[in-house]
Design a protein around this motif. Structure first.
Motif, PDB file in Angstrom:
ATOM      1  N   UNK A 371      -0.661   3.217   2.427  1.00  0.00           N
ATOM      2  CA  UNK A 371       0.189   2.169   2.061  1.00  0.00           C
ATOM      3  C   UNK A 371      -0.121   1.349   0.947  1.00  0.00           C
ATOM      4  N   UNK A 372      -0.942   1.344   0.368  1.00  0.00           N
ATOM      5  CA  UNK A 372      -1.532   0.584  -0.839  1.00  0.00           C
ATOM      6  C   UNK A 372      -2.478   1.059  -1.601  1.00  0.00           C
ATOM      7  N   UNK A 373      -2.080   0.830  -3.017  1.00  0.00           N
ATOM      8  CA  UNK A 373      -3.217   1.583  -4.127  1.00  0.00           C
ATOM      9  C   UNK A 373      -4.630   0.642  -4.084  1.00  0.00           C
ATOM     10  N   UNK A 374      -4.391  -0.404  -3.660  1.00  0.00           N
ATOM     11  CA  UNK A 374      -5.420  -1.439  -3.624  1.00  0.00           C
ATOM     12  C   UNK A 374      -6.542  -1.023  -2.473  1.00  0.00           C
ATOM     13  N   UNK A 375      -6.037  -0.262  -1.490  1.00  0.00           N
ATOM     14  CA  UNK A 375      -6.920  -0.076  -0.508  1.00  0.00           C
ATOM     15  C   UNK A 375      -7.893   1.042  -0.883  1.00  0.00           C
ATOM     16  N   UNK A 376      -9.147   0.916  -0.056  1.00  0.00           N
ATOM     17  CA  UNK A 376     -10.273   1.766  -0.507  1.00  0.00           C
ATOM     18  C   UNK A 376     -10.729   2.523   0.972  1.00  0.00           C
ATOM     19  N   UNK A 377     -11.228   3.787   0.771  1.00  0.00           N
ATOM     20  CA  UNK A 377     -11.777   4.306   2.002  1.00  0.00           C
ATOM     21  C   UNK A 377     -13.240   3.284   2.253  1.00  0.00           C
ATOM     22  N   UNK A 378     -13.580   3.398   3.504  1.00  0.00           N
ATOM     23  CA  UNK A 378     -14.675   2.426   3.655  1.00  0.00           C
ATOM     24  C   UNK A 378     -15.784   2.909   2.790  1.00  0.00           C
ATOM     25  N   UNK A 379     -16.440   1.958   1.987  1.00  0.00           N
ATOM     26  CA  UNK A 379     -17.713   2.335   1.028  1.00  0.00           C
ATOM     27  C   UNK A 379     -17.059   3.068  -0.138  1.00  0.00           C
ATOM     28  N   UNK A 380     -15.881   3.061  -0.254  1.00  0.00           N
ATOM     29  CA  UNK A 380     -15.078   4.132  -1.493  1.00  0.00           C
ATOM     30  C   UNK A 380     -14.552   3.120  -2.654  1.00  0.00           C
ATOM     31  N   UNK A 381     -13.574   3.901  -3.252  1.00  0.00           N
ATOM     32  CA  UNK A 381     -12.986   3.182  -4.276  1.00  0.00           C
ATOM     33  C   UNK A 381     -11.479   3.414  -4.284  1.00  0.00           C
ATOM     34  N   UNK A 382     -10.520   2.492  -4.450  1.00  0.00           N
ATOM     35  CA  UNK A 382      -9.234   2.246  -4.294  1.00  0.00           C
ATOM     36  C   UNK A 382      -8.539   3.162  -5.626  1.00  0.00           C
ATOM     37  N   UNK A 383      -7.271   3.488  -5.438  1.00  0.00           N
ATOM     38  CA  UNK A 383      -6.686   4.161  -6.506  1.00  0.00           C
ATOM     39  C   UNK A 383      -6.321   2.982  -7.571  1.00  0.00           C
ATOM     40  N   UNK A 384      -6.375   1.749  -7.246  1.00  0.00           N
ATOM     41  CA  UNK A 384      -5.997   0.801  -8.250  1.00  0.00           C
ATOM     42  C   UNK A 384      -7.414   0.679  -9.046  1.00  0.00           C
ATOM     43  N   UNK A 385      -8.574   0.784  -8.441  1.00  0.00           N
ATOM     44  CA  UNK A 385      -9.673   0.845  -9.453  1.00  0.00           C
ATOM     45  C   UNK A 385      -9.948   2.032 -10.176  1.00  0.00           C
ATOM     46  N   UNK A 386      -9.452   3.177  -9.700  1.00  0.00           N
ATOM     47  CA  UNK A 386      -9.726   4.339 -10.270  1.00  0.00           C
ATOM     48  C   UNK A 386      -8.614   4.233 -11.761  1.00  0.00           C
TER      49      UNK A 386
END
Length: 463
Positions: A371-386
């Motif tokens: 739903x959101x590029x700001x969301x990240x997998x637990x312990x991972x990295x969001x698409x916004x950060x990438x």
């Protein structure tokens, strides 16, 4: 209702480094009330201050033309250079400026436009928009109107050239007036606002989890490799809505911009995880190429050697990319340089899992991520950060390799992100691109900040 016989355009541009990461901003104003009728802003990549200022001028003029093509235009800028050159008092000698000045001159007939220099403190609105665009580019995003856009620095503007109306007009109020202005010129009533845009998620764009393309699709080629640039498509907010702006330079001026920095984007060859469609990022194991992946690397090396255009090789630090890059480098006789910004997304707790396993074990994580590029997998990295680190790597590499053709050996998410940013597409477009193992894509970056997507997901060398 705005006076459609005259409009004011204020424009600005900036570069954090000169040349460096750059952006422009422009606002179209009612000359009596000072209310904003339209805004435009865009992050344009690595460019100089003067290029950014000219691109802001072009965007402002085009926004004004969309509102009232028959109006007279009063341009106000704090760039003495642009004002004097566009007024015809100074010659334009720099090759980067000539195509932009010519583009600006074509928007309106010369008889309809006058230019006026104003101090920087009277150009705060356009300056703020330019900085918002540069900040968005730093985050790996496209500029969007923020809540700060709603209120002008109205006190300074009213004190300079408009009567005090008692309150700053917000963009929403001005939008209604702008719609009326366009309707008056067209002889029609303003249309209602369009409905909200719906989006659909088709499949995740994660690392070695690559969805099949919809039926009937294949490798997409937006322009022939070595063809002309498409021109950048900025975002202009007119009457409270976002609409594409016309290309400010386009293919006709490409020859004046010199050779671009061309990135040939190579996704690494298969690993054992690829055919199983498992998330394989930078946070789990670092798998080697499989036997199939090594054959794919050999095939792409042969194809690139036959083309003979690659001058440099840059790779992600992960093993599957370094091995693919080493195979190509050995064939081309080139060194390999590592760029950490090209590494794959860290998928955290999802590393090594299939999409179905993630759905079963981390359903809330997955729903938020889709739903959101700001969301990240637990312990991972969001698409916004990438996107932020990929955009930073892009800027470093375009500055370092201007005019050269560079092979970037990297992963699904970085390649899709580079394509998305070049097109000015929204984050959800990551879910709508297919990218096969050992596929080739290409993006060219011109000195004025324009980007041209030339190739996407070419696998012809693997057949």
């Amino acid at each position: 209702m705005p006076d459609v016989r005259e409009l004011v355009v204020e424009a600005d541009g900036g570069s954090r480094g000169n040349p460096g990461p750059a952006g422009y901003g422009a606002v179209v104003l009612d000359p009596v009330s000072g209310e904003p009728l339209a805004e435009a802003a865009e992050y344009i990549g690595v460019a100089t201050n003067n290029v950014a200022e000219y691109k802001g001028l072009v965007a402002g003029l085009k926004a004004a033309r969309e509102l009232a093509p028959d109006a007279t235009i009063r341009v106000r800028m704090d760039s003495k250079l642009v004002v004097e050159q566009m007024s015809g008092r100074w010659k334009i000698k720099h090759p980067d400026m000539k195509p932009l000045a010519a583009e600006a001159a074509r928007v309106f007939p010369a008889s309809q436009v006058t230019y006026e220099w104003i101090p920087r403190e009277r150009n705060k609105h356009a300056d703020r928009l330019a900085n918002e665009a540069m900040d968005a580019g730093k985050r790996g995003e496209q500029w969007r109107p923020s809540t700060s856009t709603a209120a002008l620095d109205a006190g300074a503007r009213r004190g300079a050239d408009a009567p005090d109306t008692g309150a700053a007009r917000v963009v929403g109020d001005a939008a209604a007036g702008a719609a009326k202005a366009r309707a008056a010129l067209a002889g029609t009533a303003p249309a209602g606002e369009a409905g909200s845009r719906a989006t659909a998620v088709t499949a995740p764009p994660g690392a070695d989890v690559e969805p099949p393309a919809p039926a009937g699709t294949g490798a997409a080629r937006t322009a022939p490799a070595g063809g002309d640039p498409l021109g950048d498509v900025g975002a202009a907010v007119v009457a409270g809505r976002t609409a594409p702006a016309a290309p400010p330079v386009g293919w006709a001026a490409a020859a004046d911009l010199g050779a671009p920095a061309t990135f040939v984007l190579l996704r690494h060859g298969e690993t054992a995880l690829t055919p199983e469609k498992r998330f394989s990022g930078s946070g789990g194991s670092d798998p080697d190429l499989s036997a199939v992946g090594r054959r794919q690397a050999d095939a792409v090396a042969a194809a690139l050697a036959a083309r003979g255009t690659i001058q440099e090789i840059v790779t992600s630090p992960l093993a599957r990319c370094r091995q693919t890059a080493a195979t190509v480098a050995a064939r081309l006789g080139l060194d390999v340089h590592v760029e950490d910004g090209l590494r794959e997304t860290d998928f955290g707790a999802w590393e090594g899992l299939t999409f179905a396993e993630v759905r079963e074990r981390h359903p809330e994580d997955l729903d938020a991520w889709l739903a959101s590029p700001q969301a990240a997998p637990t312990g991972g990295e969001s698409f916004a950060a990438v996107a932020r680190r990929v955009a930073a790597a892009r800027d470093r590499l375009t500055a370092r390799h201007a005019g050269r053709t560079v092979l970037l050996v990297t992963h699904v998410t970085p390649i899709k992100t580079l394509v998305r940013l070049a097109l000015g597409a929204p984050p959800e477009s990551l879910f709508r691109m297919e990218l096969s193992a050992a596929s080739l894509s290409a993006v060219a970056y011109y000195r004025d900040g324009n980007a041209s997507v030339r190739l996407l997901n070419d696998t012809s060398h693997l057949r």
